[in-house]
Design a protein around this motif. Structure first.
Motif, PDB file in Angstrom:
ATOM      1  N   VAL B 110       0.824  -1.202   0.000  1.00 42.38           N
ATOM      2  CA  VAL B 110       0.000   0.000   0.000  1.00 42.38           C
ATOM      3  C   VAL B 110       0.855   1.246   0.000  1.00 42.38           C
ATOM      4  N   GLY B 111       0.287   2.314  -0.419  1.00 42.60           N
ATOM      5  CA  GLY B 111       1.033   3.563  -0.462  1.00 42.60           C
ATOM      6  C   GLY B 111       0.137   4.745  -0.254  1.00 42.60           C
ATOM      7  N   PHE B 112       0.759   5.810   0.200  1.00 43.03           N
ATOM      8  CA  PHE B 112       0.176   7.124   0.364  1.00 43.03           C
ATOM      9  C   PHE B 112      -0.384   7.589  -0.977  1.00 43.03           C
ATOM     10  N   GLU B 113      -1.535   8.249  -0.980  1.00 38.93           N
ATOM     11  CA  GLU B 113      -1.999   8.785  -2.261  1.00 38.93           C
ATOM     12  C   GLU B 113      -2.781  10.074  -2.096  1.00 38.93           C
ATOM     13  N   GLN B 114      -2.939  10.799  -3.194  1.00 42.17           N
ATOM     14  CA  GLN B 114      -3.707  12.034  -3.225  1.00 42.17           C
ATOM     15  C   GLN B 114      -5.160  11.685  -3.528  1.00 42.17           C
ATOM     16  N   GLU B 115      -6.061  12.473  -2.978  1.00 41.80           N
ATOM     17  CA  GLU B 115      -7.457  12.267  -3.323  1.00 41.80           C
ATOM     18  C   GLU B 115      -7.719  12.828  -4.725  1.00 41.80           C
ATOM     19  N   VAL B 116      -8.401  12.045  -5.555  1.00 46.74           N
ATOM     20  CA  VAL B 116      -8.657  12.534  -6.917  1.00 46.74           C
ATOM     21  C   VAL B 116     -10.136  12.377  -7.242  1.00 46.74           C
ATOM     22  N   PRO B 117     -10.649  13.248  -8.128  1.00 46.53           N
ATOM     23  CA  PRO B 117     -12.051  13.097  -8.536  1.00 46.53           C
ATOM     24  C   PRO B 117     -12.209  11.817  -9.348  1.00 46.53           C
ATOM     25  N   LEU B 118     -13.297  11.088  -9.110  1.00 49.59           N
ATOM     26  CA  LEU B 118     -13.553   9.844  -9.849  1.00 49.59           C
ATOM     27  C   LEU B 118     -13.950  10.172 -11.277  1.00 49.59           C
ATOM     28  N   GLU B 119     -13.090   9.799 -12.196  1.00 43.87           N
ATOM     29  CA  GLU B 119     -13.411  10.025 -13.590  1.00 43.87           C
ATOM     30  C   GLU B 119     -12.708   8.941 -14.409  1.00 43.87           C
ATOM     31  N   PRO B 120     -13.159   7.686 -14.228  1.00 37.61           N
ATOM     32  CA  PRO B 120     -12.484   6.578 -14.904  1.00 37.61           C
ATOM     33  C   PRO B 120     -12.663   6.671 -16.421  1.00 37.61           C
ATOM     34  N   ALA B 121     -11.701   6.142 -17.158  1.00 35.36           N
ATOM     35  CA  ALA B 121     -11.795   6.150 -18.628  1.00 35.36           C
ATOM     36  C   ALA B 121     -12.888   5.189 -19.082  1.00 35.36           C
ATOM     37  N   VAL B 122     -13.081   4.114 -18.286  1.00 38.43           N
ATOM     38  CA  VAL B 122     -14.097   3.128 -18.650  1.00 38.43           C
ATOM     39  C   VAL B 122     -15.375   3.421 -17.863  1.00 38.43           C
ATOM     40  N   ILE B 541       9.846   9.367   1.661  1.00 40.17           N
ATOM     41  CA  ILE B 541      10.565   8.112   1.427  1.00 40.17           C
ATOM     42  C   ILE B 541       9.563   7.030   1.046  1.00 40.17           C
ATOM     43  N   ALA B 542       9.713   6.587  -0.188  1.00 43.42           N
ATOM     44  CA  ALA B 542       8.833   5.538  -0.691  1.00 43.42           C
ATOM     45  C   ALA B 542       9.650   4.264  -0.852  1.00 43.42           C
ATOM     46  N   GLY B 543       8.953   3.160  -0.945  1.00 46.61           N
ATOM     47  CA  GLY B 543       9.660   1.899  -1.152  1.00 46.61           C
ATOM     48  C   GLY B 543       9.123   0.834  -0.251  1.00 46.61           C
ATOM     49  N   ALA B 544       9.551  -0.366  -0.502  1.00 34.93           N
ATOM     50  CA  ALA B 544       8.956  -1.517   0.149  1.00 34.93           C
ATOM     51  C   ALA B 544       9.281  -1.590   1.632  1.00 34.93           C
ATOM     52  N   PHE B 545      10.423  -1.029   2.045  1.00 36.25           N
ATOM     53  CA  PHE B 545      10.804  -1.164   3.456  1.00 36.25           C
ATOM     54  C   PHE B 545      10.546   0.118   4.211  1.00 36.25           C
ATOM     55  N   GLY B 546      10.149   1.125   3.476  1.00 34.78           N
ATOM     56  CA  GLY B 546      10.112   2.489   3.972  1.00 34.78           C
ATOM     57  C   GLY B 546       9.553   2.692   5.364  1.00 34.78           C
ATOM     58  N   SER B 547       8.438   2.083   5.693  1.00 32.20           N
ATOM     59  CA  SER B 547       7.758   2.442   6.929  1.00 32.20           C
ATOM     60  C   SER B 547       8.498   1.964   8.181  1.00 32.20           C
ATOM     61  N   VAL B 571       6.067   7.137   2.871  1.00 30.29           N
ATOM     62  CA  VAL B 571       4.831   7.122   2.071  1.00 30.29           C
ATOM     63  C   VAL B 571       4.525   5.743   1.476  1.00 30.29           C
ATOM     64  N   GLY B 572       5.391   4.765   1.751  1.00 25.27           N
ATOM     65  CA  GLY B 572       5.089   3.394   1.307  1.00 25.27           C
ATOM     66  C   GLY B 572       5.197   3.231  -0.196  1.00 25.27           C
ATOM     67  N   ASN B 573       4.370   2.325  -0.751  1.00 22.00           N
ATOM     68  CA  ASN B 573       4.435   2.022  -2.185  1.00 22.00           C
ATOM     69  C   ASN B 573       3.624   3.055  -2.971  1.00 22.00           C
ATOM     70  N   THR B 574       4.260   4.159  -3.268  1.00 25.70           N
ATOM     71  CA  THR B 574       3.563   5.227  -3.986  1.00 25.70           C
ATOM     72  C   THR B 574       3.439   4.914  -5.480  1.00 25.70           C
ATOM     73  N   ALA B 575       4.251   3.981  -5.965  1.00 27.15           N
ATOM     74  CA  ALA B 575       4.169   3.638  -7.393  1.00 27.15           C
ATOM     75  C   ALA B 575       2.794   3.043  -7.686  1.00 27.15           C
TER      76      ALA B 575
END
Lengths: 640, 640
Positions: B110-122, B541-547, B571-575
């Motif tokens: 899991v990773g940190f993320e920004q809140e985004v408006p829902l607007e999926p392409a599908v 700091i992102a990455g698999a061991f970060g936290s 921020v964990g797995n931000t990818a």
């Protein structure tokens, strides 16, 4: 490098002249001239069929070993050569002897068309891309796109959306190799925002496309240089679906029986078109992989069968198509063998049985842009009729049958060498004059000749308004064979088939039914619009036999309404002409969608007066003679 | 011809079952099962590492010559085989012994993320389409599009261009059947202007997509309900390419040798991802055919290998990628098993070795929208570093190696149960306190623990600035084994492996090299921007061991510059988080292309100070102690 100079070849007896690159074979030149030559091996030098006589032997290459094997010493002495073995070195005249001629079937391959601005969807752009270096580490793709953008901007070609540029994953995977092997000197093939191919070196001039007209009984293919808009090869075949029925309904019925049947109809069609493409490519010396787009037209059933779409609902009430809109799909998806990333565009269809060929007819004649009220008939096994102008167009389709193409007629045939195409019956003496295609000995009758015969008999009083041939002792050309009365057009001694060529009572009935169907379609559209024949300022006649028909006789038998003859214009194969216009111009594609919206489809069989109109129209010229006042005058005089 | 029947293999101890074609090797089957197996030769039969025990010896092929050479007689007697030499002939169970296993680690999913408006392409839109009748003979397709248009207009969803609506020929061919079987009650799956599918009934709620992060050593997959933006399933596997080398360069070298090798790297990757998708779909009860889109991120090499694109030029000067832009291709084209008309979107890559994962990191942290000068480190086998704000971002990639993930460390391991994750060394008594994952008996050390040990030894004066461990008679935990000095973290009696767990002199060197690589990357970017560590307002700091890492210790050993600890955020797995954001929001996709343009790539190896900076950074914390004033203070006190 020296550019090969062009040479001029004149083909006889056609009198056709073509300018080609020095060094190509006569076999290739024949195609470029839009002619055909007999061959079984496609120019490989194994069948020995493509014999020609060179009138200027010093202007061609020397006799080859292949020719020494395949031609007899007499033939060689007589100046015969194999077209596929003979390269043209200078201007020369080439005679094609009768045994080598094909295309004896005269499928009308050309049509009237509107001039359109050249704006093909597929463009080729030559790029000299800067090589990567430590100071310029742009990705291969961006490097290419950057160069492309700069060139397009310089050419000030419309507003390009490079952000949206697309490329297939598979081409991208090959791009690094292609770019480096070509030393970054490539030509990009662009279709809208998609890169279809990256070719080595500068191939800008070689930009080919196909226009394809799928008729119920014939398929015509044009190979077009879309940069220049000129046709460089033409080929046509019978629709291989003929094996499954001559008319549309019998094919739709066959397709309805199982999904396998539907697939089979699709497969034979695609196979046939692919064979034609292969032939045309071979003849023109164009690699099929360099063909990037095909524009296809055809009636609704052919359109659906070409795309492999279910046709069941076309045949069942309420007779709805699956799709009417212009479609643009990968050629691979439909199985067409052109470039593997190439596209097929089908023009929009109008509905019911009026298809994309109808849209193409309108595009080619420009009826949809005209202020004048005009009518357009595309006569074939199914005949489409359009009536209107730039404000609104009504359309319908009539099952006219194959009689006008020579089908279901005892001595009927296509308009190939030896077919009688014109007949004149002397009203007093009943003597007959006729003219055959290429002036050869008569071997049969094409549709226009049968119309002439029926009109001639009517004019001479040898046939009544119901179409019954009158037996008269003084007319030796009318006789009874078994139970059937027939009229002899050409006596056995004159013909090339050791038989009299006749028009039978049954043939006359076929013509009556066909012309009634076509007349009814016209009259119902006129009724719907509330107009009379004289309101129509122009009648366009399209179709394979179109240019040979006599307008006077067509009116005389009631195939066309009585209008001043000069208002009728023969326009040939406008379906293929319209397809070609859409191939070379994106503007025309857009227009095709507007045309579709402009046209309203009328389902004839739902018209309450259809039955009555049809029956009245089977008479010659019509039960209501007042609709044909001039014919009425003439007939009244004859009868008295 | 008989089709080869499938056989079932159960892998133990995983309990994982897979159905494969009879006759393939166990090596291949392992990948299909989404598992990994140790190997250095990629299945060529030269390394002898891929040992397995077959529980049903009659179900596999006979022992080969290769196996007789590479396995000892005892191993052969014990039923051991090499997976790459053993073909499956019938259903069987295969035991993978501990020494052959890979993939037992705790992958940070899991990773940190920004809140985004829902607007999926599908989008899925439920339609109740009026049935055709004699009064409404619209074509099936137009009928559907008309209904769709009305609904979308009612929802006032942006300006839709219906004129451009696309559909594949094959779906169109099936549409009449689907529409009628569903009685015109269907849900249309729309992606931009393309209709991807027509589903029966109302399935609006079932709208699934995938976010996929392809790391050099691990792959994480999210199954997302794109209507709601929530993750409904997570799955991860080791990157099956590990068989062909741990680090990117060795895989690129392998790929360069032949086109087959490149294809193989692509194939194992796609197979592995497909197995993961199958697993996640099964676990979540979602049909794979109902997944219409996948957003994929990964470093440049993984990006290219995923797409099957040539990687040769990534490994050769001037190191250019084939493509950097966001790509949108059919899933089928890359072989991903979701809906057959579904799409795969790869986010843009930045260049060199900073890939789409970097773009995702930025999207998830929002660094590219920030006013503050921030730094982002995505620590892994390759560590990406970003420095900047909304005006400009510099990026580079450092080959930091696997030490921080437990690789190349004697008792190193991934952060799984029993791994020591935190260590504290009492500076006076040298006594050790530690904490293991899940509080289980210690079995090894994960990266964060090794950092703690090195920092602890430095703090206690048991190690000098050059990283040399000082032997002291009073410190029983420091001892010499053979030629190597080591520090005992846990005594045999405490551990779960019947052995002391130690950090060796060589382990310390590995950590020094890894932290030097990461520090150098940071310092060179700072120099390029002309700033000092204190100017950086935030370090992500992102990455698999970060936290799990201790910021204090990371600064103490010189992995991070000396900044106030509160400025560092894990921020964990931000990818994967960024990929998910792009999956549920078209706006984020657009943003990703802007991010790409904002970021400039710095090729570290071309920086003139790189060599010197790197060597100086290998000292603890740094040769230039003034860069770490607080650490300097402490060390000065300890030394006095």
């Amino acid at each position: 490098m020296e550019r090969p100079r062009n040479v001029r070849i004149t083909f006889e007896p056609y009198g056709k002249r073509v300018e080609v690159e020095r060094g190509i074979t006569i076999f290739e030149a024949v195609t470029k001239a839009g002619l055909g030559i007999r061959s079984e091996c496609g120019g490989l030098g194994t069948c020995g069929k493509c014999k020609v006589r060179i009138k200027d032997p010093m202007s061609v290459s020397e006799i080859t070993k292949v020719e020494r094997n395949l031609l007899s010493p007499e033939e060689l002495r007589g100046g015969l050569r194999l077209a596929c073995q003979t390269c043209v070195l200078g201007d020369c005249r080439v005679y094609v002897p009768p045994e080598s001629r094909i295309g004896e079937r005269k499928i009308l391959e050309v049509g009237f068309e509107q001039e359109v601005p050249l704006e093909p969807a597929v463009r080729k752009i030559h790029l000299m891309i800067p090589k990567p270096s430590l100071n310029d580490v742009r990705a291969d793709y961006e490097r290419m796109i950057d160069t492309l953008s700069r060139i397009l901007e310089a050419r000030v070609w419309q507003c390009e959306k490079f952000d949206e540029m697309r490329i297939s994953c598979e081409l991208l995977a090959n791009a690094p190799r292609i770019l480096r092997e070509a030393e970054w000197d490539v030509t990009v093939v662009l279709r809208d925002e998609e890169i279809l191919e990256i070719e080595r070196g500068n191939t800008e001039r070689e930009n080919y496309g196909l226009a394809i007209d799928i008729g119920t009984s014939k398929i015509v293919v044009y190979l077009v240089n879309v940069n220049e808009g000129n046709v460089i090869g033409v080929s046509s075949i019978e629709n291989p679906q003929l094996m499954f029925g001559e008319d549309i309904m019998s094919r739709l019925t066959f397709a309805m029986r199982s999904h396998e049947n539907l697939s089979l109809l699709n497969k034979v069609l695609i196979d046939g078109i692919n064979a034609t493409i292969e032939e045309i490519a071979l003849k023109s010396g164009v690699n099929r992989e360099k063909i990037y787009e095909a524009v296809v037209v055809g009636n609704t059933a052919m359109h659906h069968l070409f795309l492999g779409i279910e046709t069941r609902y076309l045949a069942l009430s309420p007779y709805v198509p699956v799709v009417r809109d212009l479609l643009s799909v990968r050629a691979k998806e439909v199985g067409l063998k052109i470039n593997k990333r190439g596209y097929v565009v089908t023009l929009p269809i109008i509905g019911g049985f009026v298809g994309a060929d109808g849209v193409a007819d309108l595009l080619a004649t420009g009826l949809h842009k005209s202020n004048e009220l005009s009518m357009l008939l595309d006569i074939g096994t199914n005949t489409e009729v359009f009536l209107g102008n730039k404000n609104e167009i009504l359309s319908c389709s009539a099952a006219s049958g194959p009689a006008f193409e020579g089908g279901h007629i005892k001595f009927g045939m296509k308009a190939v060498a030896g077919a009688i195409e014109r007949v004149f019956i002397e009203p007093e003496t009943y003597e007959v004059k006729y003219k055959t295609v290429r002036e050869e000995k008569p071997v049969g009758l094409c549709g226009s000749a049968v119309i002439d015969v029926v009109a001639g008999l009517l004019r001479s009083g040898l046939i009544d308004v119901h179409g019954r041939i009158r037996e008269k002792p003084e007319v030796s050309r009318i006789r009874k064979v078994g139970n059937e009365v027939e009229f002899v057009v050409a006596w056995r001694e004159e013909t090339g088939i050791d038989e009299d060529i006749t028009v039978t009572q049954r043939d006359v009935r076929e013509i009556q039914l066909a012309k009634a169907a076509i007349y009814t379609a016209q009259i119902i559209l006129m009724k719907r619009k509330g107009i009379k024949p004289e309101d129509i300022k122009k009648i366009f006649i399209a179709g394979a036999f179109g240019s040979e028909i006599s307008v006077k006789n067509a009116i005389f038998i009631g195939l066309l309404p009585e209008v001043p003859e000069e208002r009728v214009k023969f326009v040939g194969n406008t379906a293929i002409a319209g397809a070609k216009m859409a191939l070379i111009s994106k503007k025309v594609r857009k227009e095709s969608r507007e045309v579709q919206k402009l046209v309203n489809y009328v389902e004839l069989s739902l018209d309450p007066s259809f039955q009555k109109e049809f029956i009245n129209a089977t008479e010659l010229p019509h039960r209501d003679l007042d609709r044909f006042p001039k014919v009425k005058d003439y007939l009244t005089k004859v009868r008295n």
